[in-house]
Design a protein around this motif. Structure first.
Motif, PDB file in Angstrom:
ATOM      1  N   HIS A 103       9.794 -14.406   5.989  1.00 54.30           N
ATOM      2  CA  HIS A 103       9.203 -14.760   4.553  1.00 54.30           C
ATOM      3  C   HIS A 103       9.577 -13.337   3.825  1.00 54.30           C
ATOM      4  O   HIS A 103       9.163 -12.159   4.524  1.00 54.30           O
ATOM      5  N   THR A 104      10.294 -13.455   2.941  1.00 58.06           N
ATOM      6  CA  THR A 104      10.650 -12.332   2.135  1.00 58.06           C
ATOM      7  C   THR A 104       9.265 -11.958   1.005  1.00 58.06           C
ATOM      8  O   THR A 104       8.914 -12.840   0.595  1.00 58.06           O
ATOM      9  N   ILE A 105       8.900 -10.618   1.012  1.00 59.80           N
ATOM     10  CA  ILE A 105       7.768 -10.379   0.117  1.00 59.80           C
ATOM     11  C   ILE A 105       8.292  -9.291  -0.847  1.00 59.80           C
ATOM     12  O   ILE A 105       9.151  -8.694  -0.735  1.00 59.80           O
ATOM     13  N   ASP A 106       7.503  -9.339  -2.058  1.00 59.28           N
ATOM     14  CA  ASP A 106       7.861  -8.274  -3.127  1.00 59.28           C
ATOM     15  C   ASP A 106       7.183  -7.030  -3.138  1.00 59.28           C
ATOM     16  O   ASP A 106       7.116  -6.195  -4.039  1.00 59.28           O
ATOM     17  N   ALA A 107       6.528  -6.695  -2.024  1.00 66.21           N
ATOM     18  CA  ALA A 107       5.932  -5.263  -1.872  1.00 66.21           C
ATOM     19  C   ALA A 107       5.888  -5.001  -0.512  1.00 66.21           C
ATOM     20  O   ALA A 107       5.836  -5.575   0.286  1.00 66.21           O
ATOM     21  N   VAL A 108       5.843  -3.479  -0.403  1.00 68.26           N
ATOM     22  CA  VAL A 108       5.474  -2.995   1.124  1.00 68.26           C
ATOM     23  C   VAL A 108       4.242  -2.904   1.153  1.00 68.26           C
ATOM     24  O   VAL A 108       3.388  -2.191   0.467  1.00 68.26           O
ATOM     25  N   LEU A 109       3.773  -3.366   2.431  1.00 70.95           N
ATOM     26  CA  LEU A 109       2.021  -3.312   2.688  1.00 70.95           C
ATOM     27  C   LEU A 109       1.742  -2.180   3.543  1.00 70.95           C
ATOM     28  O   LEU A 109       2.496  -1.796   4.391  1.00 70.95           O
ATOM     29  N   ILE A 110       1.010  -1.443   3.100  1.00 67.66           N
ATOM     30  CA  ILE A 110       0.619  -0.145   3.560  1.00 67.66           C
ATOM     31  C   ILE A 110      -0.700  -0.350   4.367  1.00 67.66           C
ATOM     32  O   ILE A 110      -1.795  -0.670   3.492  1.00 67.66           O
ATOM     33  N   PRO A 111      -0.782  -0.049   5.412  1.00 70.13           N
ATOM     34  CA  PRO A 111      -1.974  -0.302   6.286  1.00 70.13           C
ATOM     35  C   PRO A 111      -3.023   0.868   6.162  1.00 70.13           C
ATOM     36  O   PRO A 111      -2.722   1.952   5.518  1.00 70.13           O
ATOM     37  N   ALA A 112      -4.488   0.572   6.096  1.00 70.45           N
ATOM     38  CA  ALA A 112      -5.476   1.465   6.068  1.00 70.45           C
ATOM     39  C   ALA A 112      -5.101   2.788   7.052  1.00 70.45           C
ATOM     40  O   ALA A 112      -4.613   2.698   8.015  1.00 70.45           O
ATOM     41  N   GLY A 113      -5.574   3.749   6.508  1.00 71.51           N
ATOM     42  CA  GLY A 113      -5.425   5.190   7.430  1.00 71.51           C
ATOM     43  C   GLY A 113      -4.147   5.751   7.094  1.00 71.51           C
ATOM     44  O   GLY A 113      -3.970   6.681   7.850  1.00 71.51           O
ATOM     45  N   LEU A 114      -2.868   5.144   6.609  1.00 72.57           N
ATOM     46  CA  LEU A 114      -2.082   5.859   6.450  1.00 72.57           C
ATOM     47  C   LEU A 114      -1.855   6.427   5.075  1.00 72.57           C
ATOM     48  O   LEU A 114      -2.476   6.183   4.034  1.00 72.57           O
TER      49      LEU A 114
END
Length: 191
Positions: A180-191
């Motif tokens: 699935h292509t998405i329009d944002a990079v997801l940043i996990p908690a704690g990074l």
């Protein structure tokens, strides 16, 4: 808005051209997640991130994954937020960050968009979940994804940095999973 529609159409066209879901074409049935990503110009930054982190072979080999692949514009936004000129420099300045972020974009089984439900929690290889948001597309307001019955987003649990991404192309079936292509990079908690 026209640019978003054009980008979504280009990505969808590339996926249709290289998708493994065509039962009558054995050449297409052998396309892996990695091969399709490399054949899709809008995913060149995603492929570069896989190469930098050594994760490329994971998506060329057998397996069963769902990959939420951020497009190039999404990676450009991350580079801008970190004030970095390119992904190699980002990895050099923040060792291990890219691998963690990429694992946050992978589910360890194939999940088609039709199998998702609103408020569903999806476990990632980074061991932090994402929440699915599904909004039906109103015929009076078809959003920017014409022909789709709903608007799908993945929402992360990072409270310090907003972390959500909209699905711009969905259900690209491959020999080792689905993209699935998405329009944002997801940043996990704690990074």
């Amino acid at each position: 808005m026209k640019k978003s529609i054009k980008n979504a159409a280009i990505i969808l066209l590339a996926f249709v051209a290289f998708s493994c879901s065509d039962e009558g074409n054995t050449a297409l049935k052998k396309s892996s997640i990695g091969e399709i990503a490399r054949a899709t110009p809008q995913l060149s930054s995603f492929v570069e991130a896989l190469d930098i982190t050594g994760l490329t072979s994971t998506f060329d080999n057998a397996g069963d994954y769902t990959v939420l692949a951020p497009d190039d514009a999404a990676f450009d936004a991350v580079l801008s937020a970190f004030s970095e000129p390119d992904l190699a420099t980002l990895e050099a300045d923040y060792p291990g960050l890219l691998a963690k972020v990429l694992k946050y974009h992978v589910v360890s089984s194939s999940v088609l968009s039709t199998s998702l439900s609103n408020d569903q929690s999806v476990s990632t290889l980074f061991e932090q979940p994402l929440t699915v948001s599904i909004i039906p597309v109103d015929s009076a307001n078809p959003a920017t994804y014409p022909g789709q019955p709903n608007f799908i987003s993945f929402i992360g649990n990072n409270t310090t940095t907003p972390s959500s991404a909209n699905v711009t192309a969905r259900d690209v079936k491959c020999t080792n999973g689905v993209i699935h292509t998405i329009d944002a990079v997801l940043i996990p908690a704690g990074l």
